[in-house]
Design a protein around this motif. Sequence first.
Motif, mmCIF file in Angstrom:
data_model
loop_
_atom_site.group_PDB
_atom_site.id
_atom_site.type_symbol
_atom_site.label_atom_id
_atom_site.label_comp_id
_atom_site.label_asym_id
_atom_site.label_seq_id
_atom_site.Cartn_x
_atom_site.Cartn_y
_atom_site.Cartn_z
ATOM 1 N N MET A 117 0.832 -1.189 0.000
ATOM 2 C CA MET A 117 0.000 0.000 0.000
ATOM 3 C C MET A 117 0.874 1.250 0.000
ATOM 4 S SD MET A 117 -3.107 -0.765 2.666
ATOM 5 C CE MET A 117 -1.982 -0.925 4.059
ATOM 6 N N THR A 118 0.389 2.298 -0.637
ATOM 7 C CA THR A 118 1.067 3.588 -0.615
ATOM 8 C C THR A 118 0.532 4.404 0.557
ATOM 9 O OG1 THR A 118 1.263 3.560 -3.021
ATOM 10 C CG2 THR A 118 1.584 5.675 -1.916
ATOM 11 N N LYS A 119 1.431 4.872 1.404
ATOM 12 C CA LYS A 119 0.999 5.680 2.546
ATOM 13 C C LYS A 119 0.726 7.110 2.071
ATOM 14 C CE LYS A 119 3.563 3.002 5.988
ATOM 15 N NZ LYS A 119 4.598 3.045 7.052
ATOM 16 N N ARG A 120 -0.522 7.532 2.218
ATOM 17 C CA ARG A 120 -0.892 8.888 1.825
ATOM 18 C C ARG A 120 -1.968 9.415 2.760
ATOM 19 N NH1 ARG A 120 -2.988 5.804 -2.803
ATOM 20 N NH2 ARG A 120 -1.154 6.448 -3.988
ATOM 21 N N GLU A 121 -1.988 10.705 2.946
ATOM 22 C CA GLU A 121 -2.947 11.334 3.849
ATOM 23 C C GLU A 121 -4.296 11.562 3.176
ATOM 24 O OE1 GLU A 121 -1.297 14.879 5.437
ATOM 25 O OE2 GLU A 121 0.350 13.849 6.487
ATOM 26 N N ASN A 122 -4.280 11.914 1.900
ATOM 27 C CA ASN A 122 -5.512 12.234 1.183
ATOM 28 C C ASN A 122 -5.747 11.244 0.046
ATOM 29 O OD1 ASN A 122 -5.975 14.654 2.721
ATOM 30 N ND2 ASN A 122 -4.337 15.613 1.503
ATOM 31 N N PRO A 123 -7.007 10.958 -0.276
ATOM 32 C CA PRO A 123 -7.322 10.027 -1.365
ATOM 33 C C PRO A 123 -6.796 10.533 -2.705
ATOM 34 C CG PRO A 123 -9.268 10.484 -0.012
ATOM 35 C CD PRO A 123 -8.217 11.468 0.396
ATOM 36 N N VAL A 124 -6.442 9.599 -3.553
ATOM 37 C CA VAL A 124 -5.960 9.923 -4.902
ATOM 38 C C VAL A 124 -6.846 9.215 -5.915
ATOM 39 C CG1 VAL A 124 -4.047 9.691 -6.519
ATOM 40 C CG2 VAL A 124 -3.583 10.246 -4.138
ATOM 41 N N ALA A 125 -7.266 9.913 -6.942
ATOM 42 C CA ALA A 125 -8.126 9.323 -7.964
ATOM 43 C C ALA A 125 -7.419 8.169 -8.663
ATOM 44 C CB ALA A 125 -8.532 10.393 -8.976
ATOM 45 N N GLY A 126 -8.158 7.069 -8.875
ATOM 46 C CA GLY A 126 -7.606 5.923 -9.587
ATOM 47 C C GLY A 126 -6.966 4.890 -8.692
ATOM 48 N N SER A 127 -7.172 4.984 -7.380
ATOM 49 C CA SER A 127 -6.573 4.033 -6.447
ATOM 50 C C SER A 127 -7.654 3.404 -5.581
ATOM 51 C CB SER A 127 -5.550 4.736 -5.555
ATOM 52 O OG SER A 127 -5.096 3.868 -4.528
ATOM 53 N N SER A 128 -7.532 2.087 -5.350
ATOM 54 C CA SER A 128 -8.453 1.390 -4.454
ATOM 55 C C SER A 128 -7.707 0.283 -3.735
ATOM 56 C CB SER A 128 -9.646 0.801 -5.223
ATOM 57 O OG SER A 128 -9.233 -0.322 -5.977
ATOM 58 N N LEU A 129 -8.300 -0.228 -2.666
ATOM 59 C CA LEU A 129 -7.693 -1.287 -1.862
ATOM 60 C C LEU A 129 -8.569 -2.532 -1.876
ATOM 61 C CD1 LEU A 129 -6.569 0.782 1.270
ATOM 62 C CD2 LEU A 129 -5.148 0.049 -0.642
ATOM 63 N N THR A 130 -7.930 -3.677 -1.873
ATOM 64 C CA THR A 130 -8.632 -4.950 -1.783
ATOM 65 C C THR A 130 -7.799 -5.911 -0.935
ATOM 66 O OG1 THR A 130 -9.726 -6.704 -3.051
ATOM 67 C CG2 THR A 130 -7.605 -5.919 -3.880
ATOM 68 N N VAL A 131 -8.309 -7.108 -0.718
ATOM 69 C CA VAL A 131 -7.600 -8.098 0.091
ATOM 70 C C VAL A 131 -7.443 -9.378 -0.717
ATOM 71 C CG1 VAL A 131 -7.555 -9.433 2.232
ATOM 72 C CG2 VAL A 131 -8.582 -7.151 2.207
ATOM 73 N N THR A 132 -6.215 -9.843 -0.859
ATOM 74 C CA THR A 132 -5.947 -11.097 -1.529
ATOM 75 C C THR A 132 -5.341 -12.078 -0.533
ATOM 76 O OG1 THR A 132 -4.888 -12.139 -3.447
ATOM 77 C CG2 THR A 132 -3.612 -10.481 -2.267
#
Length: 308
Positions: free
Chosen positions: A132-147
């Motif tokens: 994961m990329t550590k960031r304070e604010n959301p960035v367009a085009g990014s989402s998280l899932t679990v594998t």
Amino acid sequence: MNAIQDHIRDLDPDIIIMDSIQMAYLEELEQAPGTQTQVLACTKIFKTIAKNSERSRAVFLVGHMTKSEELMGSRGFEHEVDAVFYLDGDRGEQLRILRTSKNRFGDTGETGLYRMEGEGLVPIDNPSEFFMTKRENPVAGSSLTVTREGTRNIVVEIESLLEKTMFGFPTRVSEGINLQQLKILTAILEKRGGLQTSDKDVYVKVVAGMKLQETAVNLGVVMAMVSSMYNKGIPTETVFIGEVGLTGEIKTVPHLESRIKELDRLGFLQVYVPKGNLRTPIKTKKIKVIEIATLDEVIRMLYGQYKN
């Protein structure tokens, strides 16, 4: 192989590493090194050396991989040995994954995750942070899932970029995700999600070089594309789990409860999951579990003010 046997008798080692088995050959056989006959014959000799009743030894045979990601040579090579391990990773990436497909001494469900550093392979203690990329604010085009890798639940970030195509045929490019699967998900997004993708180039990448194979990550891939299309980021504490069917329905996934518990442990606030996937309510400390039935439903929940 004849010379190797002489060296083993002279040195009497406890551990033998043959790198690689495709280079070994017996002089009495006419076939070239690397052929099925030579590989199997040399493997059988190493097997006899390892299981000698008077002097047992540990023998590691290193084998080359083909372009189809299979061990070069016959499957008989794998049948002769006690365990088969795959060390997978792209040359340009730090990540290396150690998997086992056969193990007579234990479980085949565990997976080792490592970083390639100057001093060699270094274990990844917290895989989810690595992907994961550590960031304070959301960035367009990014989402998280679990594998799931073996018995591990790993949170991974998916990045996506959608741009209007400049030519008649839109491009589909993927890194870490099967290209055919990406094409299917793109078509589902247009047909069932109501967002036009046929006139756009689609680029999807998994952070840190992870290769995703299970369908449980489909919803995360689609939502990364949706985020890019609307140019509006998804809250960083939100995760998506689910298989996306051709009908636009969100299908159930295995081990959902353990995935949610891992997210709760890591401090995430909400997770979108297939409706009816949890047979009994799950107790969580912090995370909110949101059940959804269709792709259109989750898009409306996050981007209702944009949806036509």
